[in-house]
Scaffold this active site. Structure first.
Site, PDB file in Angstrom:
ATOM      1  N   CYS A 135       0.846  -1.199   0.000  1.00 33.58           N
ATOM      2  CA  CYS A 135       0.000   0.000   0.000  1.00 33.58           C
ATOM      3  C   CYS A 135       0.883   1.251   0.000  1.00 33.58           C
ATOM      4  O   CYS A 135       1.715   1.439   0.884  1.00 33.58           O
ATOM      5  CB  CYS A 135      -0.910  -0.032   1.217  1.00 33.58           C
ATOM      6  SG  CYS A 135      -1.630   1.570   1.605  1.00 33.58           S
ATOM      7  N   CYS A 138       0.732   3.319   3.176  1.00 34.70           N
ATOM      8  CA  CYS A 138       1.524   2.740   4.268  1.00 34.70           C
ATOM      9  C   CYS A 138       2.999   3.051   4.039  1.00 34.70           C
ATOM     10  O   CYS A 138       3.720   3.438   4.972  1.00 34.70           O
ATOM     11  CB  CYS A 138       1.320   1.226   4.324  1.00 34.70           C
ATOM     12  SG  CYS A 138      -0.382   0.723   4.616  1.00 34.70           S
TER      13      CYS A 138
END
Ligand code: SF4
Length: 463
Positions: A383, A386
């Site tokens: 991600c 993230c």
């Protein structure tokens, strides 16, 4: 920048009217009721309302208030639309000014393009269009839930530019069904998508079916999750234009590359009327129940649908911005063409951070097992959000080392995702939870600000 060389006789200025009675509006014969002087780019009006082809309305409905509205009638363009490579055009215009992009858009699409005006700082688009000296059209979605200040701005804009905004309203039967079944504030309980679909997306879809192109005020800096890759012009990835089918509508984003502060500098310099809510801390402005002021330093999208996850913060009008990271449909990350999951290095690696297994986080979730408070990130290494917060979260872990607050991470994609959604409030990645020492329920970190100071303030407020 090329400006239009259009004879005054080819442009008519007209306004809108809602045909409540046939006696008050004659819809058959469009009237020419104004004039342009393009030599000095001034627009004169002697009368404001007449009939023109409207931003589309549902033809089958006979009982609706059909917005035979118009702003300024642009010259008709040739029926045959040339094939254009919009990716290439976007590259060519990437460093062009908003005024130049606006001029190009109006020149190219004439009366088949309209500005989508929300009643916020996208009023800059109208000023840019005005500055081109070309005729232009403006439409707005009146959801029925706007702030009074927004309606006041609509009125001020109409007066300043001598235009009539082409308002689009939601279908009364659909609104009625939604509100009768679920109440006036269902979006606080089950998300804004359904209400937005009825009040915004469907009216927008109708409006766009009467156009070949539209102009939006989207900017890359507005939403880090969804708007970071907006081109200045693109084939609309979601909606259809009047010819129907994917590729029948072009979307122009003249201020895609402009910073919010620069938009404001422009509005002030040109003395453009603005929504008075801005002076009360509102940045992004939408419907009254779904918009709030933000604090200095908070991101503007934190003022919209604040009770939901950051990545869901598109109302559907620009959902083509949302890239599907979950290619295989369950949030496990993209697959290779052969169906295998690529090996992606783990993130948040520091000795001061505990990697929690499924058993580990299940134990942590039980209050009786908790000896100290914890902050835990639910993440997926693929991600990009993230990845973007990796440095600040690692720094947080290092700062909190020995402080009595433990810092952990739990990889919550793949087969853990369903559990994390059900038990750990996972909406999108990353989700950050604080497990207090004396309370069983984990507290979800509420904002998109993931710098170390903001995270530390969150911990200190709760520890
Ligand atoms: Fe409904 Fe809120 Fe969407 Fe407006 S922004 S249409 S009130 S959910």
């Amino acid at each position: 920048m090329a400006f239009a060389v259009t004879s005054a006789s080819s442009a008519a200025v007209s306004g809108s009217g809602f045909p409540f009675s046939s006696s008050s509006y004659e819809l058959k014969a469009p009237q020419k009721i104004g004039s342009f002087r393009l030599s000095d780019r001034a627009v004169n009006f002697s009368q404001r309302r007449c009939s023109v082809r409207p931003v589309n309305a549902e033809p089958k409905r006979s009982d609706s208030v059909v917005p035979f509205a118009a702003t300024i009638v642009a010259p008709e363009v040739a029926e045959k639309v040339e094939v254009e490579d919009y990716e290439q055009l976007a590259k060519e215009l990437e460093n062009s000014s908003p005024l130049e992009i606006m001029d190009r858009a109006l020149e190219k699409f004439g009366n088949d393009i309209a500005i989508a005006f929300s009643g916020a700082e996208d009023v800059a688009l109208i000023e840019y269009a005005h500055l081109t000296g070309r005729p232009f059209r403006v439409f707005s979605l009146d959801t029925g839930r706007l702030n009074p200040e927004t309606y006041q701005l609509f009125d001020a804009v109409e007066k300043r530019y001598g235009i009539h905004i082409e308002y689009m309203f939601p279908d009364a039967v659909e609104v009625q069904a939604l509100v009768r079944n679920k109440g006036l504030f269902s979006f606080y309980e089950d998300g804004h998508q359904e209400c937005c679909r009825v009040r915004k997306v469907r009216p927008l879809r109708r409006a766009l079916k009467g156009l070949r192109a539209w102009i939006t005020g989207q900017r890359k800096d507005q939403s880090p999750g969804t708007r970071s890759e907006i081109p200045v012009v693109q084939v609309d990835p979601v909606f259809e234009g009047m010819d129907g089918g994917i590729g029948s509508l072009v979307k122009w984003n003249p201020v895609a590359n402009v910073q919010g502060q620069d938009v404001w500098n422009f509005l002030r310099a040109m003395n453009v009327p603005v929504n008075s809510l801005h002076s009360r801390g509102y940045v992004s402005i939408g419907c009254e129940p779904c918009t709030r002021a933000v604090l200095p330093g908070q991101h503007e999208r934190e003022g919209r649908w604040w009770w939901e996850d950051a990545k869901a913060k598109e109302c559907g009008l620009h959902k083509g911005n949302i890239k599907d990271e979950n290619v295989n449909g369950n949030g496990n990350g993209a697959l290779h063409a052969n169906g295998t999951t690529p090996t992606i290095p783990d993130i948040f690696n520091t000795e001061n951070l505990v990697t929690l297994s499924r058993t580990g986080i299940e134990n942590l979730a039980r209050l009786e097992n908790r000896k100290e408070p914890w902050i835990v990130v639910l993440y997926a290494p693929w991600c990009r959000f993230c990845q973007a917060m990796e440095a600040s979260y690692v720094e947080l872990a290092d700062k909190l080392a020995g402080s009595g607050v433990k810092v952990g991470k739990f990889r919550a994609d793949g087969e853990q995702k369903e559990y994390a959604q059900r038990e750990l409030q996972l909406g999108s990645f990353p989700t950050i939870l604080f497990f207090p020492k004396y309370s069983s329920r984990a507290i979800k970190y509420p904002t998109e600000k993931r710098d170390v100071d903001s995270l530390m303030a969150f911990v200190n407020a709760l520890r």
